[in-house]
Design a protein around this motif. Sequence first.
Motif, PDB file in Angstrom:
ATOM      1  N   ARG A   1      35.796  39.422  36.914  1.00 19.37           N
ATOM      2  CA  ARG A   1      36.397  40.274  35.831  1.00 19.37           C
ATOM      3  C   ARG A   1      37.785  40.835  36.436  1.00 19.37           C
ATOM      4  O   ARG A   1      38.811  40.888  35.706  1.00 19.37           O
ATOM      5  CB  ARG A   1      35.548  41.459  35.646  1.00 19.37           C
ATOM      6  N   SER A   2      37.640  40.865  37.746  1.00 21.55           N
ATOM      7  CA  SER A   2      38.805  41.455  38.360  1.00 21.55           C
ATOM      8  C   SER A   2      40.091  40.569  38.462  1.00 21.55           C
ATOM      9  O   SER A   2      39.969  39.505  38.800  1.00 21.55           O
ATOM     10  CB  SER A   2      38.444  41.930  39.796  1.00 21.55           C
ATOM     11  N   ASP A   3      41.228  40.992  38.084  1.00 22.94           N
ATOM     12  CA  ASP A   3      42.465  40.127  38.251  1.00 22.94           C
ATOM     13  C   ASP A   3      43.736  40.777  39.124  1.00 22.94           C
ATOM     14  O   ASP A   3      44.413  40.247  39.482  1.00 22.94           O
ATOM     15  CB  ASP A   3      42.856  39.778  36.781  1.00 22.94           C
TER      16      ASP A   3
ATOM     17  N   GLU B   1      39.834  43.272  44.894  1.00 23.43           N
ATOM     18  CA  GLU B   1      41.107  44.209  45.001  1.00 23.43           C
ATOM     19  C   GLU B   1      41.198  45.253  46.008  1.00 23.43           C
ATOM     20  O   GLU B   1      42.294  45.730  46.349  1.00 23.43           O
ATOM     21  CB  GLU B   1      41.127  44.810  43.691  1.00 23.43           C
TER      22      GLU B   1
ATOM     23  N   ALA C   1      34.590  43.251  44.773  1.00 24.61           N
ATOM     24  CA  ALA C   1      35.524  44.221  44.774  1.00 24.61           C
ATOM     25  C   ALA C   1      36.829  43.460  45.546  1.00 24.61           C
ATOM     26  O   ALA C   1      37.434  44.072  46.717  1.00 24.61           O
ATOM     27  CB  ALA C   1      35.546  45.599  45.354  1.00 24.61           C
TER      28      ALA C   1
END
Length: 347
Positions: free
Chosen positions: A118-120, A229, A227
């Motif tokens: 989901r993280s971009d 990011e 995570a």
Amino acid sequence: MKTYNIALIPGDGIGKDVTGAAWQVMQAAAKRGGFALDGTRFPWSCAYYLETGAMMPPDGIETLRKFDAIYLGAVGWSAEVPDSVSLHGLLLPIRKGFTQYANIRPHRLLPGVQGPLRSDGFDILCIRENTEGEYSGAGGRIHCGTANEVAIETAIFTRAGVERILRFGFEQARARRKKLASVTKSNAQKHSMVFWDEVTREVAKDYADIEVSHYHIDAIAARMVLAPESLDVIVASNLFGDILTDIGAAIQGGLGYAASANINPDRSAPSMFEPVHGSAPDIAHLGVANPIAAIWSGAMMLEHLGEVHAAAEVMSAIESVTAQAIGTIAGKDRTETITQAVLAALS
Ligand code: IPM
Ligand code: MN
């Protein structure tokens, strides 16, 4: 005109396709930048092994030493030559022989590329120790083929080796978001990894501006997925770095986007640039390999040579191509289509 002498080792399988693609882009960037890249091609590969009995000639390393940089496609054709033979005959001797102790692998999503997470919003720089550790090659087998057979593979960690890769990582962190994650497994490996933790603490004293975190390999593997990011620079041993950079490749959309540089930081010998992916026998010669990882690795080479502007131009060309949804879906666009799009974006 400033001319750089580049040794090209396309190697096996898609290594040949992507080297051709990356070389065209590098040539175009050189022309725009007012410098020249003079390439010398070496056929060293598994095919060469089958012909000559060696992956490269005995003086191969000495031959490469006089070049400004080495560009490598991919090595390995396990149907005919065991990987342990081909890699220990070409790729690994170059990394070790030229003290390319810092293997730099950037992991971030290019515009338009869909990763599995989901993280971009991540931008990770993995710094992998590249000359010792679990890849030292020290060990052997005795009582071969008997019930008492013993196999020993010794990981070697030297103070000089651990300290220099950590310092290199701290310098990278300083130029980025000032966070460094040092990776070990010191809860289980009580000699080498406790030592690595100690050296991390010692070196950290010289970098008070950098926020240091200590992770175990299993925990940071999960964090890269959950995570990413939260991570900036990661420094890891040879094997741990190898594994983490495949996770990094996966979260950035796949091995088709994973670039790497094997750097000799004191420039006492040439550095080597190569995509992280292998020779991919299943798609070799089909013309569908994604050349983006290879072209990005070429940009890293230009940057290392000091052609920072040309390197940045190649990166923006890659980004504008993926932003147009070219080269963003596996197998959709052909190697040549993506390469031509990058060349067009460059001009
Ligand atoms: C890589 C590769 C190599 C490595 C193999 C082919 C020996 O997986 O560059 O990540 O483990 O270093
Ligand atoms: Mn790997």
